[in-house]
Write a protein that holds these residues in place. Structure first.
Motif, PDB file in Angstrom:
ATOM      1  N   ASP A   1       0.822  -1.222   0.000  1.00  0.00           N
ATOM      2  CA  ASP A   1       0.000   0.000   0.000  1.00  0.00           C
ATOM      3  C   ASP A   1       0.854   1.269   0.000  1.00  0.00           C
ATOM      4  OD1 ASP A   1      -2.224  -1.574  -0.054  1.00  0.00           O
ATOM      5  OD2 ASP A   1      -2.620  -1.451   2.106  1.00  0.00           O
ATOM      6  N   ASP A   2       2.077   1.187   0.540  1.00  0.00           N
ATOM      7  CA  ASP A   2       2.946   2.374   0.547  1.00  0.00           C
ATOM      8  C   ASP A   2       3.775   2.503  -0.731  1.00  0.00           C
ATOM      9  OD1 ASP A   2       4.875   0.422   0.770  1.00  0.00           O
ATOM     10  OD2 ASP A   2       5.637   1.082   2.724  1.00  0.00           O
ATOM     11  N   GLY A   3       3.547   1.591  -1.697  1.00  0.00           N
ATOM     12  CA  GLY A   3       4.249   1.675  -2.982  1.00  0.00           C
ATOM     13  C   GLY A   3       5.563   0.924  -3.034  1.00  0.00           C
ATOM     14  N   SER A   4       5.994   0.350  -1.905  1.00  0.00           N
ATOM     15  CA  SER A   4       7.261  -0.397  -1.914  1.00  0.00           C
ATOM     16  C   SER A   4       7.022  -1.838  -2.385  1.00  0.00           C
ATOM     17  CB  SER A   4       7.900  -0.380  -0.529  1.00  0.00           C
ATOM     18  OG  SER A   4       7.046  -1.030   0.397  1.00  0.00           O
ATOM     19  N   PRO A   5       8.047  -2.478  -2.968  1.00  0.00           N
ATOM     20  CA  PRO A   5       7.864  -3.830  -3.494  1.00  0.00           C
ATOM     21  C   PRO A   5       7.744  -4.879  -2.395  1.00  0.00           C
ATOM     22  CG  PRO A   5      10.138  -3.111  -3.799  1.00  0.00           C
ATOM     23  CD  PRO A   5       9.387  -1.940  -3.261  1.00  0.00           C
TER      24      PRO A   5
END
Length: 435
Positions: free
Chosen positions: A143-147
């Protein structure tokens, strides 16, 4: 005067049907010249009887035959560096647009950047498309855009994002009349490239309903002749559409087969986000391990002469056929890294040379898993026992008897290392490095 054309560049998508970039090219306003480049940057590193080169060449000949017979069209084959081939193409054609499908490996990304720069200079548009996966790059992230770096949450988000419309086929045949009507396109032969036909052939894949529905019951036992799909090389070179396979997995309601296809995408997005993992451990402290790296022991492992029957069977199968059962791959990788304390990169490079289904993201991912140094890795203290693995997965010794017929002979090597001693040594060395 040179003809105005669009070019479609085949790479890891060696099929005429259900090919996203090919479809987009055929929908464009110019006749389409399809090409394939046998890339010297890659080929110069390979043995001259490499089975994968033979497979690519034969697949392209089949594609050419179909185009010639049904549509009066052809496919141009080149041998050289991509840069030189594209320079040559611009001398012979007025290229308006270039279409291709995404490729995610570090070399491919660098190559495509160079070609795009060349095309920009020529004022030629470069279009690339997602084709070999359902989700790519940052399409499935936290959700925070990290993989994601652990498989299970990645898989769960993948399934959450999935919908059946993603599996619609990209039909190309209705548009084949838009192919360039030119009979004498450039061709190369294996011999002209310095190669010869390999004695190893890539087997047909099996994605039958019965294989898929029984997959979890058969896939762990290397002696079962038809227990696995043999899809690896076909996915690697794109002779089958991943959309078609996902459809089959879902139709058979087989979560295990479906999850295996998602594993492939998990490793691909890991390599995309962390390209350094091709050379270095994902967990940096694992690069502190004091590997023993014995050349002599590495040679024994490569030849299948370790004295451990299941390890030897796997390596001999690999050397003879270009294939090794996945369950056995885990054992031979663990044995090299943990029992012999040989750097996982040595094993990864040997598999890269030998495996018909070699795919950098999966190969690196699985070797780092075995070494304990990767994402979602086996903990370093998990060390496969090569003897109990036989009882679990080859109880009747059928696989071992096939590949190690000399097991009862006096010439069969003694165990090159004692399991208990090797285990304790490994734990000590790893603990010192990663503590």
């Amino acid at each position: 005067m040179a003809k105005k054309v669009s070019v479609f560049w085949f790479r890891r998508d060696l099929r005429l049907e259900d090919n996203v970039g090919f479809r987009k090219a055929l929908e464009g306003e110019h006749p389409v010249l399809p090409i394939f480049i046998f890339d010297k940057e890659i080929l110069d590193e390979l043995p001259k009887d490499d089975a994968r080169v033979s497979f690519i060449f034969e697949t392209l000949q089949q594609m050419r035959g179909l185009l010639q017979e049904k549509y009066g069209a052809d496919l141009a084959l080149f041998h050289g560096t991509p840069q030189a081939v594209w320079e040559n193409l611009f001398e012979n054609y007025e290229i308006q647009e270039v279409y291709t499908n995404h490729d995610y490996e570090p070399y491919a990304k660098q190559r495509d950047e160079q070609i795009e720069a060349l095309l920009n200079k020529k004022r030629c548009l470069f279009h690339t498309f997602k084709d070999q996966v359902i989700f790519e790059k940052s399409e499935v992230v936290k959700d925070d855009g990290s993989p994601y770096v652990v498989y299970t949450p990645y898989k769960n988000k993948w399934k959450e994002r999935f919908n059946a419309s993603l599996l619609e086929a990209h039909k190309t045949a209705p548009l084949f009349s838009n192919l360039l009507d030119e009979k004498e396109l450039p061709q190369v032969s294996l011999e002209e490239m310095g190669f010869k036909k390999s004695s190893i052939t890539v087997p047909e894949y099996n994605a039958s309903p019965s294989l898929i529905s029984n997959y979890e019951d058969t896939r762990n036992f290397p002696a079962k002749e038809n227990g696995t799909s043999r899809l690896g090389p076909h996915l690697r070179f794109g002779t089958v559409s991943v959309r078609q396979l996902m459809k089959k997995a879902i139709a058979e309601k087989n979560e295990v087969f479906w999850n295996e296809l998602i594993w492939r995408e998990f490793f691909m997005q890991i390599l995309w986000h962390f390209p350094h993992t091709a050379q270095r451990s994902f967990r940096p402290k694992y690069d502190r391990i004091a590997w023993r790296n014995s050349e002599t022991e590495f040679e024994k492992w490569k030849k299948g002469e370790t004295g451990y029957a299941l390890v030897d069977a796997g390596m001999r199968e690999l050397n003879a056929t270009g294939y090794m059962h996945n369950r056995v791959r885990m054992l031979v990788a663990s044995f090299l890294c943990k029992h012999l304390l040989i750097d996982w990169r040595w094993g990864e490079a040997y598999f890269a040379k030998k495996l018909l289904d070699y795919d950098m993201s999966a190969n690196v991912g699985n070797w780092q898993w075995a070494a304990g140094s990767g994402v979602d890795a086996a903990p370093y203290f998990r060390i496969f026992n090569p003897m109990t693995q036989v009882d679990k997965f080859d109880k009747q010794r059928a696989y071992i008897n096939k590949w190690v017929p000399d097991l009862q002979e006096l010439t069969y090597p003694q165990k090159m290392v004692d399991h208990k001693m090797a285990r304790e040594r490994c734990l000590k060395i790893y603990k010192e490095a990663v503590a």
